[in-house]
Design a protein around this motif. Structure first.
Motif, PDB file in Angstrom:
ATOM      1  N   ALA A   1      17.645 -10.669  19.957  1.00 27.13           N
ATOM      2  CA  ALA A   1      17.979 -12.064  20.271  1.00 27.13           C
ATOM      3  C   ALA A   1      19.363 -12.382  19.704  1.00 27.13           C
ATOM      4  O   ALA A   1      19.486 -13.106  18.710  1.00 27.13           O
ATOM      5  CB  ALA A   1      16.925 -13.006  19.705  1.00 27.13           C
ATOM      6  N   PRO A   2      20.408 -11.856  20.319  1.00 23.46           N
ATOM      7  CA  PRO A   2      21.755 -11.981  19.754  1.00 23.46           C
ATOM      8  C   PRO A   2      22.300 -13.397  19.703  1.00 23.46           C
ATOM      9  O   PRO A   2      23.239 -13.662  18.944  1.00 23.46           O
ATOM     10  CB  PRO A   2      22.605 -11.091  20.672  1.00 23.46           C
ATOM     11  N   THR A   3      21.740 -14.314  20.484  1.00 22.55           N
ATOM     12  CA  THR A   3      22.264 -15.682  20.479  1.00 22.55           C
ATOM     13  C   THR A   3      21.603 -16.571  19.437  1.00 22.55           C
ATOM     14  O   THR A   3      22.062 -17.690  19.199  1.00 22.55           O
ATOM     15  CB  THR A   3      22.093 -16.340  21.861  1.00 22.55           C
ATOM     16  N   GLN A   4      20.536 -16.104  18.813  1.00 18.85           N
ATOM     17  CA  GLN A   4      19.890 -16.890  17.768  1.00 18.85           C
ATOM     18  C   GLN A   4      20.620 -16.711  16.437  1.00 18.85           C
ATOM     19  O   GLN A   4      21.393 -15.759  16.248  1.00 18.85           O
ATOM     20  CB  GLN A   4      18.416 -16.503  17.620  1.00 18.85           C
ATOM     21  N   GLU A   5      20.354 -17.635  15.518  1.00 21.20           N
ATOM     22  CA  GLU A   5      21.010 -17.597  14.211  1.00 21.20           C
ATOM     23  C   GLU A   5      20.190 -16.762  13.238  1.00 21.20           C
ATOM     24  O   GLU A   5      19.052 -17.100  12.910  1.00 21.20           O
ATOM     25  CB  GLU A   5      21.190 -19.013  13.653  1.00 21.20           C
ATOM     26  N   TRP A   6      20.799 -15.676  12.770  1.00 21.58           N
ATOM     27  CA  TRP A   6      20.170 -14.784  11.797  1.00 21.58           C
ATOM     28  C   TRP A   6      21.078 -14.691  10.576  1.00 21.58           C
ATOM     29  O   TRP A   6      22.266 -14.404  10.703  1.00 21.58           O
ATOM     30  CB  TRP A   6      19.960 -13.388  12.388  1.00 21.58           C
ATOM     31  N   VAL A   7      20.517 -14.922   9.397  1.00 26.23           N
ATOM     32  CA  VAL A   7      21.312 -14.979   8.171  1.00 26.23           C
ATOM     33  C   VAL A   7      20.770 -13.968   7.166  1.00 26.23           C
ATOM     34  O   VAL A   7      19.564 -13.972   6.851  1.00 26.23           O
ATOM     35  CB  VAL A   7      21.266 -16.393   7.556  1.00 26.23           C
ATOM     36  N   LEU A   8      21.644 -13.112   6.684  1.00 33.92           N
ATOM     37  CA  LEU A   8      21.276 -12.166   5.633  1.00 33.92           C
ATOM     38  C   LEU A   8      21.419 -12.869   4.292  1.00 33.92           C
ATOM     39  O   LEU A   8      22.512 -13.326   3.935  1.00 33.92           O
ATOM     40  CB  LEU A   8      22.196 -10.943   5.683  1.00 33.92           C
ATOM     41  N   GLY A   9      20.319 -12.966   3.550  1.00 37.21           N
ATOM     42  CA  GLY A   9      20.407 -13.656   2.269  1.00 37.21           C
ATOM     43  C   GLY A   9      19.090 -13.683   1.518  1.00 37.21           C
ATOM     44  O   GLY A   9      18.020 -13.456   2.090  1.00 37.21           O
ATOM     45  N   ASP A  10      19.200 -13.965   0.244  1.00 40.41           N
ATOM     46  CA  ASP A  10      18.073 -14.033  -0.676  1.00 40.41           C
ATOM     47  C   ASP A  10      17.482 -15.433  -0.635  1.00 40.41           C
ATOM     48  O   ASP A  10      18.193 -16.426  -0.823  1.00 40.41           O
ATOM     49  CB  ASP A  10      18.585 -13.707  -2.087  1.00 40.41           C
ATOM     50  N   LEU A  11      16.180 -15.546  -0.405  1.00 41.67           N
ATOM     51  CA  LEU A  11      15.537 -16.852  -0.337  1.00 41.67           C
ATOM     52  C   LEU A  11      15.627 -17.602  -1.662  1.00 41.67           C
ATOM     53  O   LEU A  11      15.583 -18.833  -1.684  1.00 41.67           O
ATOM     54  CB  LEU A  11      14.072 -16.705   0.073  1.00 41.67           C
ATOM     55  N   ALA A  12      15.764 -16.883  -2.758  1.00 40.64           N
ATOM     56  CA  ALA A  12      15.908 -17.541  -4.055  1.00 40.64           C
ATOM     57  C   ALA A  12      17.276 -18.205  -4.202  1.00 40.64           C
ATOM     58  O   ALA A  12      17.481 -19.005  -5.122  1.00 40.64           O
ATOM     59  CB  ALA A  12      15.692 -16.532  -5.191  1.00 40.64           C
ATOM     60  N   ARG A  13      18.194 -17.876  -3.295  1.00 41.66           N
ATOM     61  CA  ARG A  13      19.529 -18.479  -3.296  1.00 41.66           C
ATOM     62  C   ARG A  13      19.816 -19.144  -1.943  1.00 41.66           C
ATOM     63  O   ARG A  13      20.948 -19.150  -1.470  1.00 41.66           O
ATOM     64  CB  ARG A  13      20.587 -17.407  -3.604  1.00 41.66           C
ATOM     65  N   LEU A  14      18.801 -19.695  -1.368  1.00 42.54           N
ATOM     66  CA  LEU A  14      18.897 -20.289  -0.035  1.00 42.54           C
ATOM     67  C   LEU A  14      19.978 -21.364   0.019  1.00 42.54           C
ATOM     68  O   LEU A  14      20.675 -21.507   1.028  1.00 42.54           O
ATOM     69  CB  LEU A  14      17.540 -20.879   0.359  1.00 42.54           C
ATOM     70  N   ASP A  15      20.138 -22.100  -1.071  1.00 42.76           N
ATOM     71  CA  ASP A  15      21.097 -23.200  -1.077  1.00 42.76           C
ATOM     72  C   ASP A  15      22.542 -22.723  -1.074  1.00 42.76           C
ATOM     73  O   ASP A  15      23.462 -23.531  -0.924  1.00 42.76           O
ATOM     74  CB  ASP A  15      20.859 -24.124  -2.274  1.00 42.76           C
ATOM     75  N   THR A  16      22.776 -21.429  -1.210  1.00 45.84           N
ATOM     76  CA  THR A  16      24.142 -20.896  -1.193  1.00 45.84           C
ATOM     77  C   THR A  16      24.520 -20.323   0.172  1.00 45.84           C
ATOM     78  O   THR A  16      25.632 -19.807   0.338  1.00 45.84           O
ATOM     79  CB  THR A  16      24.315 -19.794  -2.256  1.00 45.84           C
ATOM     80  N   LEU A  17      23.608 -20.393   1.145  1.00 45.06           N
ATOM     81  CA  LEU A  17      23.821 -19.727   2.432  1.00 45.06           C
ATOM     82  C   LEU A  17      24.454 -20.630   3.481  1.00 45.06           C
ATOM     83  O   LEU A  17      24.660 -20.206   4.623  1.00 45.06           O
ATOM     84  CB  LEU A  17      22.491 -19.174   2.962  1.00 45.06           C
ATOM     85  N   GLY A  18      24.740 -21.869   3.124  1.00 44.31           N
ATOM     86  CA  GLY A  18      25.418 -22.764   4.046  1.00 44.31           C
ATOM     87  C   GLY A  18      24.536 -23.353   5.128  1.00 44.31           C
ATOM     88  O   GLY A  18      25.046 -23.848   6.143  1.00 44.31           O
ATOM     89  N   LEU A  19      23.224 -23.347   4.933  1.00 40.81           N
ATOM     90  CA  LEU A  19      22.312 -23.909   5.917  1.00 40.81           C
ATOM     91  C   LEU A  19      22.138 -25.403   5.675  1.00 40.81           C
ATOM     92  O   LEU A  19      22.245 -25.875   4.544  1.00 40.81           O
ATOM     93  CB  LEU A  19      20.952 -23.215   5.828  1.00 40.81           C
ATOM     94  N   SER A  20      21.832 -26.128   6.737  1.00 39.70           N
ATOM     95  CA  SER A  20      21.546 -27.552   6.569  1.00 39.70           C
ATOM     96  C   SER A  20      20.193 -27.716   5.898  1.00 39.70           C
ATOM     97  O   SER A  20      19.411 -26.770   5.812  1.00 39.70           O
ATOM     98  CB  SER A  20      21.556 -28.258   7.928  1.00 39.70           C
ATOM     99  N   GLN A  21      19.929 -28.906   5.424  1.00 35.18           N
ATOM    100  CA  GLN A  21      18.685 -29.142   4.694  1.00 35.18           C
ATOM    101  C   GLN A  21      17.847 -30.211   5.389  1.00 35.18           C
ATOM    102  O   GLN A  21      17.364 -31.161   4.754  1.00 35.18           O
ATOM    103  CB  GLN A  21      18.987 -29.529   3.250  1.00 35.18           C
ATOM    104  N   ASP A  22      17.663 -30.037   6.680  1.00 37.03           N
ATOM    105  CA  ASP A  22      16.866 -31.009   7.424  1.00 37.03           C
ATOM    106  C   ASP A  22      15.951 -30.320   8.427  1.00 37.03           C
ATOM    107  O   ASP A  22      15.755 -30.786   9.541  1.00 37.03           O
ATOM    108  CB  ASP A  22      17.774 -32.013   8.129  1.00 37.03           C
TER     109      ASP A  22
END
Length: 208
Positions: free
Chosen positions: A89-110
């Protein structure tokens, strides 16, 4: 933070993506319904909801939810799993990252819903479980839902014994400001009773 590898990486070496995807492909080919988690979540949501698939793996659930009309972001720390998701699914958003540092991944919070299926919580790095729960709670909009599925005994885990109890998990959720709304024994909605080997839980963040 403990600095330890997560339990999933200890089990797989971080190279299980293709094997994991093939396992579910074989199940689908044999007639098994592999979309139980997605159907469960879709029943809780209004159309075009924003979903965070935390520990998304190869993207099986997020891809299905996108097919059902929702906007899904998948996050995983295992690059081999995300490689499959990005290929499928190349058009979907996939982010490599640690869930314990979710707030550092630049995702919205809503997000309307955050999902941690597939034993994500029990397979986290030891000592990070409560941190991850807080991070997932913070990513939700007011009134948003945290949906989790986890094994509670060795028969439902790739481990010799469960590292997390429901009592501990509910305590972490409470500390993060979440309230238990529903609990089931399966993704099909079978009733949960004490002693069940698996729990599907729906916690909610208070509305504004």
């Amino acid at each position: 933070m403990t600095g330890q590898r997560d339990r999933w990486a200890e089990l797989t070496g971080g190279e299980a993506g293709e094997e994991y995807a093939q396992r579910f492909a074989r199940l689908a080919e044999s007639g098994h319904d592999i979309h139980g988690e997605a159907a469960f979540c879709a029943a809780l949501l209004k159309p075009a909801a924003r979903i965070l698939d935390a520990g998304c793996g190869t993207g099986r659930i997020a891809i299905r939810l996108a097919e059902l009309g929702h906007s899904c972001t998948g996050v995983d720390v295992d690059a081999s799993m995300l490689a499959v998701a990005r290929r499928d699914a190349p058009t979907q958003e996939w982010v490599l990252g640690d869930l314990a540092r979710l707030d550092t991944l630049g995702l919205s919070q809503d997000f309307d819903l955050a999902l941690a299926a597939g034993n994500v919580i029990p397979l986290l790095a030891p000592g990070t479980e409560s941190v991850v729960v807080r991070q997932l709670a913070a990513a939700l909009r007011p009134g948003g839902l945290l949906v989790t599925g986890m094994g509670l005994d060795a028969a439902h885990l790739p481990l010799t014994e469960p590292p997390v109890t429901l009592t501990e998990f509910d305590h972490w959720c409470s500390q993060a400001g979440l309230t238990l709304r529903q609990r089931y024994a399966t993704w099909s909605g079978d009733p949960y009773s004490p002693g069940c080997g698996y729990a599907v839980s729906v916690h909610s963040r208070p509305a504004a």
